[in-house]
Design an enzyme around this catalytic site. Structure first.
Site, short mmCIF file in Angstrom:
data_model
loop_
_atom_site.label_atom_id
_atom_site.label_comp_id
_atom_site.label_asym_id
_atom_site.label_seq_id
_atom_site.Cartn_x
_atom_site.Cartn_y
_atom_site.Cartn_z
N HIS A 16 0.85 -1.20 0.00
CA HIS A 16 0.00 0.00 0.00
C HIS A 16 0.88 1.24 0.00
O HIS A 16 1.78 1.38 0.83
CB HIS A 16 -0.90 0.01 1.25
CG HIS A 16 -1.74 1.24 1.33
ND1 HIS A 16 -2.91 1.39 0.61
CD2 HIS A 16 -1.58 2.39 2.03
CE1 HIS A 16 -3.42 2.58 0.86
NE2 HIS A 16 -2.64 3.20 1.72
N ASP A 32 -14.51 5.76 8.30
CA ASP A 32 -13.40 6.57 7.79
C ASP A 32 -13.88 7.59 6.76
O ASP A 32 -13.39 8.72 6.71
CB ASP A 32 -12.33 5.69 7.17
CG ASP A 32 -11.19 6.53 6.61
OD1 ASP A 32 -10.53 7.21 7.41
OD2 ASP A 32 -11.01 6.55 5.39
N ARG A 63 -12.61 15.81 8.63
CA ARG A 63 -11.22 16.26 8.86
C ARG A 63 -10.77 17.20 7.75
O ARG A 63 -10.06 18.18 7.99
CB ARG A 63 -10.29 15.04 8.91
CG ARG A 63 -10.42 14.23 10.18
CD ARG A 63 -9.76 12.88 10.02
NE ARG A 63 -8.35 12.97 9.70
CZ ARG A 63 -7.67 12.08 8.98
NH1 ARG A 63 -8.27 11.00 8.51
NH2 ARG A 63 -6.40 12.25 8.73
N SER A 83 -6.94 5.87 9.75
CA SER A 83 -7.65 5.94 8.48
C SER A 83 -7.05 4.94 7.48
O SER A 83 -7.77 4.13 6.87
CB SER A 83 -7.55 7.37 7.95
OG SER A 83 -7.94 7.45 6.62
N LYS A 106 -8.71 0.87 6.81
CA LYS A 106 -9.15 0.36 5.50
C LYS A 106 -8.32 -0.86 5.09
O LYS A 106 -8.84 -1.84 4.57
CB LYS A 106 -9.01 1.46 4.45
CG LYS A 106 -10.06 2.56 4.60
CD LYS A 106 -9.92 3.62 3.54
CE LYS A 106 -8.68 4.42 3.70
NZ LYS A 106 -8.73 5.84 3.76
#
Ligand code: URA
Length: 433
Positions: free
Chosen positions: A82, A161, A168, A183, A187
């Site tokens: 990721h 989220d 945010r 966050s 996920k």
């Protein structure tokens, strides 16, 4: 339990209990806590921070706020990578086939680009016919058969989220370390992988501007992942300049294919080999160094490129495009960006490069915007290069020539050329285990 008491406790520097955090995320998810109280707690967290235990609880609550994927019917070790987001970052298109060519399973759920950063799903959709939506059964069957499938996130992952991020974004609380970690990992952990390699970008094209901040975020995320039973590594990689020379969807696919042919740009190749090395190593194929050698072999013997071709075919895409990238549709118009000055490219604002590509049509400002897949930028000069007056810095591509002026202006403003030769910064700053 009252939201008022939770906000007050955090405002005064207290440590929230697991129950309080679960109550908060439960209320965010079911809509019972009003936006102003959610925002107030985010601001209190921004100023007071969270302990690692609180951050971990927050992450798990975010993960559990929606659907999870069950990969238990995938045979073998599952590994994912990721990236925290960057410009010209097409590494997934290179590392996923490398890793899958060794029989390791890569069941990849990727995102779309938003703002200045690109997304793997958009890049894949530049390949005509490529289906980025598969049913769960198709997805799992493909991973079991060929080792690799890449789709967009269709499930309602971590809905808490979505709500938190939107608030945010408008309350100046995005850049809070525990909120970012919860966050991203909330996920990520909703998918069912055994091993995760994080590519934490640092610099002007990333939301973490310094190496120290990136290191802190990486440490936090690695520890959260380990707490959830995953094998974890994070690389801190340089996003003070775009990765590779291509920015824009089909241009990036072409560059990824060139990299799989062994003739990609050196910076992209190095980051991909290192990422793939750690993915293979976490999956039990050897030390990171041994696995880097394996990754290089998969490029030189063509097995990684064949795996990408197999994947594109399996998902309905035009694999002839991958076999011969000259077949990709070209943008109708192009314009060179010429340097009016002489000197070294001392530094660039990578985010602005991403925004210049977006202005050409390669990205979207709003989720519903349509993408021009052939639009984007090829960089002829990068940080550290010496340029003469009249040299070509880049070429812009678009099907809408009225976008060129704004993109060119952005690119030139974002390129600092001076008499100072910049220090050669590393591509990979650190590895957090
Ligand atoms: N990316 C995310 O998914 N969440 C953040 O908070 C920041 C970047």
């Amino acid at each position: 339990m009252r939201m008022y008491d939770i906000i007050k406790k955090k405002r005064d520097g207290g440590e929230l209990t697991t129950d309080e955090i679960n109550y908060f995320i439960g209320g965010v998810t079911d809509g019972s806590i009003p936006d102003y109280q959610i925002s107030a707690l985010c601001m209190a967290i921004y100023f007071r921070g969270m302990t690692p235990r609180e951050t971990c609880d927050l992450t798990f609550a975010v993960r559990d706020s929606g659907e999870r994927v069950d990969f238990s019917s995938i045979n073998g070790i599952r590994v994912d990578k990721h990236s925290t987001g960057g410009v010209g970052d097409k590494t997934s298109l290179v590392v996923a086939p490398i890793v899958a060519s060794f029989g390791i399973k890569v069941a990849k759920m990727s995102g779309r680009g938003l703002g200045h950063t690109g997304g793997t799903v958009d890049k894949l959709e530049a390949i005509e016919g490529f289906r980025t939506t598969l049913s769960d059964a198709e997805f799992i069957a493909q991973v079991n058969k060929i080792g690799l499938a890449i789709v967009g996130q269709s499930k309602q992952f971590a809905p808490a989220d979505k709500k938190l991020y939107a608030l945010r974004d408008v309350t100046a609380t995005v850049d809070s370390m525990p909120l970012i970690a919860a966050s991203i990992m909330g996920k990520k952990l909703a998918a069912d992988d055994d091993c995760i390699v994080l590519d934490v970008k640092t610099g002007s094209g990333s939301f973490m501007k310094t190496v120290e901040e990136s290191r802190e975020l990486a440490r936090l995320m690695v520890d959260i992942g380990k707490n959830a039973g995953k094998k974890m590594v994070a690389l801190i990689t340089n996003m003070d300049r775009p990765l590779g020379n291509a920015i824009g969807n089909s241009l990036e696919v072409i560059e990824a294919v060139e990299t799989l042919h062994g003739c990609g740009p050196a910076d992209l190749t190095e980051v991909c080999i290192t990422l793939a090395g750690y993915m293979l190593s976490l999956s039990g194929k050897g030390t990171p160094e041994e696995c880097e050698t394996l990754a290089k072999q998969a490029i030189s013997d063509g097995s990684a490129l064949n795996k990408l071709i197999e994947t594109v075919k399996a998902q309905g895409g035009g694999s002839k495009l991958i076999q011969n990238t000259d077949n990709f549709a070209k943008a109708e118009y192009s314009r060179p960006v010429i340097s009016a000055v002489e000197g070294y490219i001392e530094r660039v604002d990578t985010e602005a490069y991403g925004l210049a590509s977006l202005a050409l049509g390669a990205g979207r400002n709003k989720v519903e915007d349509k993408i021009d897949y052939s639009a984007g930028i090829i960089l002829n000069k990068k940080t550290g290069d010496y340029v003469h007056k009249g040299d070509k810095l880049a070429v812009l591509y678009s099907n809408n020539p009225s976008t060129f002026a704004a993109a060119e202006e952005k690119l030139l403003a974002a390129t600092k050329i001076s008499g100072t030769e910049p220090k050669n910064e590393p591509l990979i700053y650190d590895v957090i285990k």
